[in-house]
Design an enzyme around this catalytic site. Structure first.
Site, PDB file in Angstrom:
ATOM      1  CG  ASP A 111      -2.080   0.960   1.080  1.00 38.35           C
ATOM      2  OD1 ASP A 111      -2.394   1.351  -0.067  1.00 38.35           O
ATOM      3  OD2 ASP A 111      -2.670   1.334   2.108  1.00 38.35           O
ATOM      4  N   GLY A 116      -0.160   5.510  -4.377  1.00 34.16           N
ATOM      5  CA  GLY A 116      -0.788   6.777  -4.741  1.00 34.16           C
ATOM      6  C   GLY A 116      -0.183   7.934  -3.952  1.00 34.16           C
ATOM      7  CG  HIS A 160      -0.623   2.293  -9.348  1.00 37.45           C
ATOM      8  ND1 HIS A 160      -0.767   1.906  -8.043  1.00 37.45           N
ATOM      9  CD2 HIS A 160      -1.735   3.009  -9.653  1.00 37.45           C
ATOM     10  CE1 HIS A 160      -1.926   2.374  -7.572  1.00 37.45           C
ATOM     11  NE2 HIS A 160      -2.528   3.056  -8.540  1.00 37.45           N
ATOM     12  CG  LEU A 198       9.441 -16.966  -4.493  1.00 38.43           C
ATOM     13  CD1 LEU A 198       9.372 -17.003  -2.968  1.00 38.43           C
ATOM     14  CD2 LEU A 198       9.909 -15.578  -4.931  1.00 38.43           C
ATOM     15  NE  ARG A 205      -2.647  -1.311   4.761  1.00 38.34           N
ATOM     16  CZ  ARG A 205      -3.873  -1.514   4.291  1.00 38.34           C
ATOM     17  NH1 ARG A 205      -4.575  -2.532   4.701  1.00 38.34           N
ATOM     18  NH2 ARG A 205      -4.392  -0.673   3.416  1.00 38.34           N
ATOM     19  CD  GLU A 256       3.827 -13.204  15.329  1.00 37.26           C
ATOM     20  OE1 GLU A 256       3.841 -12.030  15.742  1.00 37.26           O
ATOM     21  OE2 GLU A 256       3.315 -14.142  15.965  1.00 37.26           O
TER      22      GLU A 256
HETATM   23  C1  IPE Z   1      -5.233  -2.832  -0.223  1.00 32.68           C
HETATM   24  O1  IPE Z   1      -4.930  -1.495  -0.427  1.00 32.68           O
HETATM   25  C2  IPE Z   1      -5.241  -3.538  -1.539  1.00 32.68           C
HETATM   26  C3  IPE Z   1      -3.962  -3.626  -2.229  1.00 32.68           C
HETATM   27  C4  IPE Z   1      -2.789  -3.336  -1.742  1.00 32.68           C
HETATM   28  C5  IPE Z   1      -4.045  -4.128  -3.563  1.00 32.68           C
HETATM   29  P1  IPE Z   1      -6.088  -0.405  -0.446  1.00 32.68           P
HETATM   30  O2  IPE Z   1      -5.417   0.917  -0.546  1.00 32.68           O
HETATM   31  O3  IPE Z   1      -7.090  -0.714  -1.485  1.00 32.68           O
HETATM   32  O4  IPE Z   1      -6.732  -0.600   0.993  1.00 32.68           O
HETATM   33  P2  IPE Z   1      -7.778   0.301   1.781  1.00 32.68           P
HETATM   34  O5  IPE Z   1      -8.957   0.484   0.892  1.00 32.68           O
HETATM   35  O6  IPE Z   1      -7.105   1.603   2.080  1.00 32.68           O
HETATM   36  O7  IPE Z   1      -8.083  -0.469   3.015  1.00 32.68           O
HETATM   37  C1  IPE Z   2      -1.694   0.249  -3.375  1.00 33.11           C
HETATM   38  O1  IPE Z   2      -1.464   1.596  -3.404  1.00 33.11           O
HETATM   39  C2  IPE Z   2      -1.892  -0.324  -4.753  1.00 33.11           C
HETATM   40  C3  IPE Z   2      -3.280  -0.702  -5.071  1.00 33.11           C
HETATM   41  C4  IPE Z   2      -4.275  -0.716  -4.232  1.00 33.11           C
HETATM   42  C5  IPE Z   2      -3.533  -1.088  -6.436  1.00 33.11           C
HETATM   43  P1  IPE Z   2      -2.662   2.637  -3.356  1.00 33.11           P
HETATM   44  O2  IPE Z   2      -3.045   2.958  -4.758  1.00 33.11           O
HETATM   45  O3  IPE Z   2      -3.741   2.160  -2.489  1.00 33.11           O
HETATM   46  O4  IPE Z   2      -1.926   3.891  -2.713  1.00 33.11           O
HETATM   47  P2  IPE Z   2      -2.530   4.890  -1.634  1.00 33.11           P
HETATM   48  O5  IPE Z   2      -2.988   4.067  -0.480  1.00 33.11           O
HETATM   49  O6  IPE Z   2      -3.651   5.606  -2.294  1.00 33.11           O
HETATM   50  O7  IPE Z   2      -1.379   5.763  -1.298  1.00 33.11           O
HETATM   51 MG    MG Z   3      -4.134   2.370  -0.476  1.00 35.78          MG
END
Ligand code: IPE
Ligand code: IPE
Ligand code: MG
Length: 271
Positions: free
Chosen positions: A42, A45, A59, A153, A210, A229
Site C-alpha cells: 500500500d 498513490g 503504481h 519460490l 503492510r 505475525e
Molecule cells: C489494499 O490497499 C489492496 C492492495 C494493496 C491491492 P487499499 O489501498 O485498497 O486498501 P484500503 O482500501 O485503504 O483499506
Molecule cells: C496500493 O497503493 C496499490 C493498489 C491498491 C492497487 P494505493 O493505490 O492504495 O496507494 P494509496 O494508499 O492511495 O497511497
Molecule cells: Mg491504499
C-alpha cells in the site's frame, strides 16, 4: 509441508482432533525465517502525490518494488511470497485508475515473465480472474503454465482477490460435493475447507506485512493469516527495499509465536 497448512496438518503442528503435536509446534516456534510471507503493498498513490505526480506513477514505481521484493524473497529462501496487487474492492476506484492498473498488469506480466521463469519462480494468480478481459485471462493462464515446474519460490499475485471471496468459493465447492453425495455435511471441517482455499498447498501465512502506514487487513488472506505475525510499516510501497524487507524479517524473528500455548511452554519447545 502438507497440503493443509501449518496449523491444521499433523506434520506441522496439530493432530486430527486439533491438539498440538509437540514436534510440529516445535518446528513452527523455532522458525526464524518465515516460509510464507504475504504483503499488502500500500501507498503507491501517496508516494506519487507527494512528488506532485499522477497516482499511476506510483503504481509504476511500485512494480520496481515488486521486482526487488521477489529477488529478496528468493535470496532469503522464503518459499511463498503473496502480494496483494488488486483487491475485490479496488473496482470502486475511478475507471481510469482501474483500467491503467489492468494495462500495467498486462505489460508487467509480459515483460517480467522470462526473468521470473529463469529465476525459478512459479507464478500463481489468486483471485476471481473471471472479471478480467479474456486477453488478460489467457495471458495469466500461459504465464502460470510456463512457470508451473519452477520450485525456488512461489509468487502468488492476488488480483481481484478478497479473503471473504476465497472462503465463499471454498464453501461453494464443498456444498457442491455435499449435493452430489461425494461427502456428507459433517465432513466440512477446518481441514477440508482449508484444502479448497487458494494456496492450499503452501502452508499458512507466517508473516503479513503492510506498507503505507495503515493498520488494517483490507480483506486480504483472512483464513490463511489466522496466526500470522503482523508487521506494519510507514514506508510507502515504492520505497520498500531490501533493507526494509530484512527489517520486517528481523521483527518476525524477534517475536514469540505462541499458538495458544503459554510463554513457558514455548520456552520448553525452543530447544
Ligand atoms: C489494499 O490497499 C489492496 C492492495 C494493496 C491491492 P487499499 O489501498 O485498497 O486498501 P484500503 O482500501 O485503504 O483499506
Ligand atoms: C496500493 O497503493 C496499490 C493498489 C491498491 C492497487 P494505493 O493505490 O492504495 O496507494 P494509496 O494508499 O492511495 O497511497
Ligand atoms: Mg491504499
Amino acid at each position: 509441508m502438507s497440503s493443509t497448512g501449518n496449523l491444521t496438518s499433523p506434520e506441522s503442528g496439530n493432530t486430527q482432533d486439533g491438539t498440538a503435536s509437540a514436534s510440529g509446534l516445535a518446528s513452527l516456534v523455532n522458525q526464524s525465517l518465515p516460509r510464507h510471507v504475504a504483503i499488502i503493498m500500500d501507498g503507491n498513490g501517496r508516494w506519487a502525490q507527494a512528488q506532485g505526480k499522477p497516482r499511476v506513477m506510483g503504481h509504476k514505481a511500485g512494480v520496481k518494488a515488486v521486482r526487488r521484493a521477489v529477488s529478496t524473497a528468493r535470496a532469503l529462501g522464503i518459499k511463498s511470497l503473496t502480494l496483494f496487487a488488486f483487491s475485490s474492492e479496488n473496482w470502486r476506484r475511478p475507471d481510469k485508475e482501474v483500467s491503467l492498473l489492468m494495462e500495467l498488469f498486462m505489460t508487467v506480466l509480459k515483460r517480467e515473465l522470462k526473468l521470473l521463469d529463469q529465476n525459478g519462480v512459479r507464478l500463481n494468480i489468486i483471485g476471481d480472474i473471471s472479471r478480467f478481459s479474456p486477453r488478460l485471462q489467457k495471458q495469466i493462464a500461459e504465464a502460470e503454465a510456463r512457470t508451473a515446474g519452477n520450485e525456488d519460490l512461489i509468487l502468488n499475485v492476488a488480483a481481484n482477490y478478497g479473503g471473504r471471496w476465497d472462503i465463499v468459493q471454498a464453501a461453494q465447492t464443498l456444498a457442491q460435493k455435499v449435493e452430489t453425495g461425494e461427502i456428507t455435511s459433517n465432513q466440512i471441517t477446518e481441514e477440508s475447507l482449508s484444502q479448497h482455499l487458494c494456496m492450499q498447498n503452501q502452508g499458512e501465512v507466517d508473516l503479513m506485512i503492510r506498507t503505507g502506514g495503515d493498520f488494517r487487513i483490507s480483506n486480504f488472506v483472512l483464513w490463511q493469516a489466522a496466526y500470522a505475525e503482523l508487521v506494519f510499516t510507514d514506508t510507502l510501497w515504492p520505497d520498500f527495499d531490501e533493507q526494509a524487507f530484512h527489517e520486517a524479517i528481523a521483527i518476525f524473528a524477534g517475536r514469540q509465536r505462541r499458538f495458544g500455548l503459554t510463554g513457558s511452554q514455548i520456552e520448553d519447545l525452543r530447544a
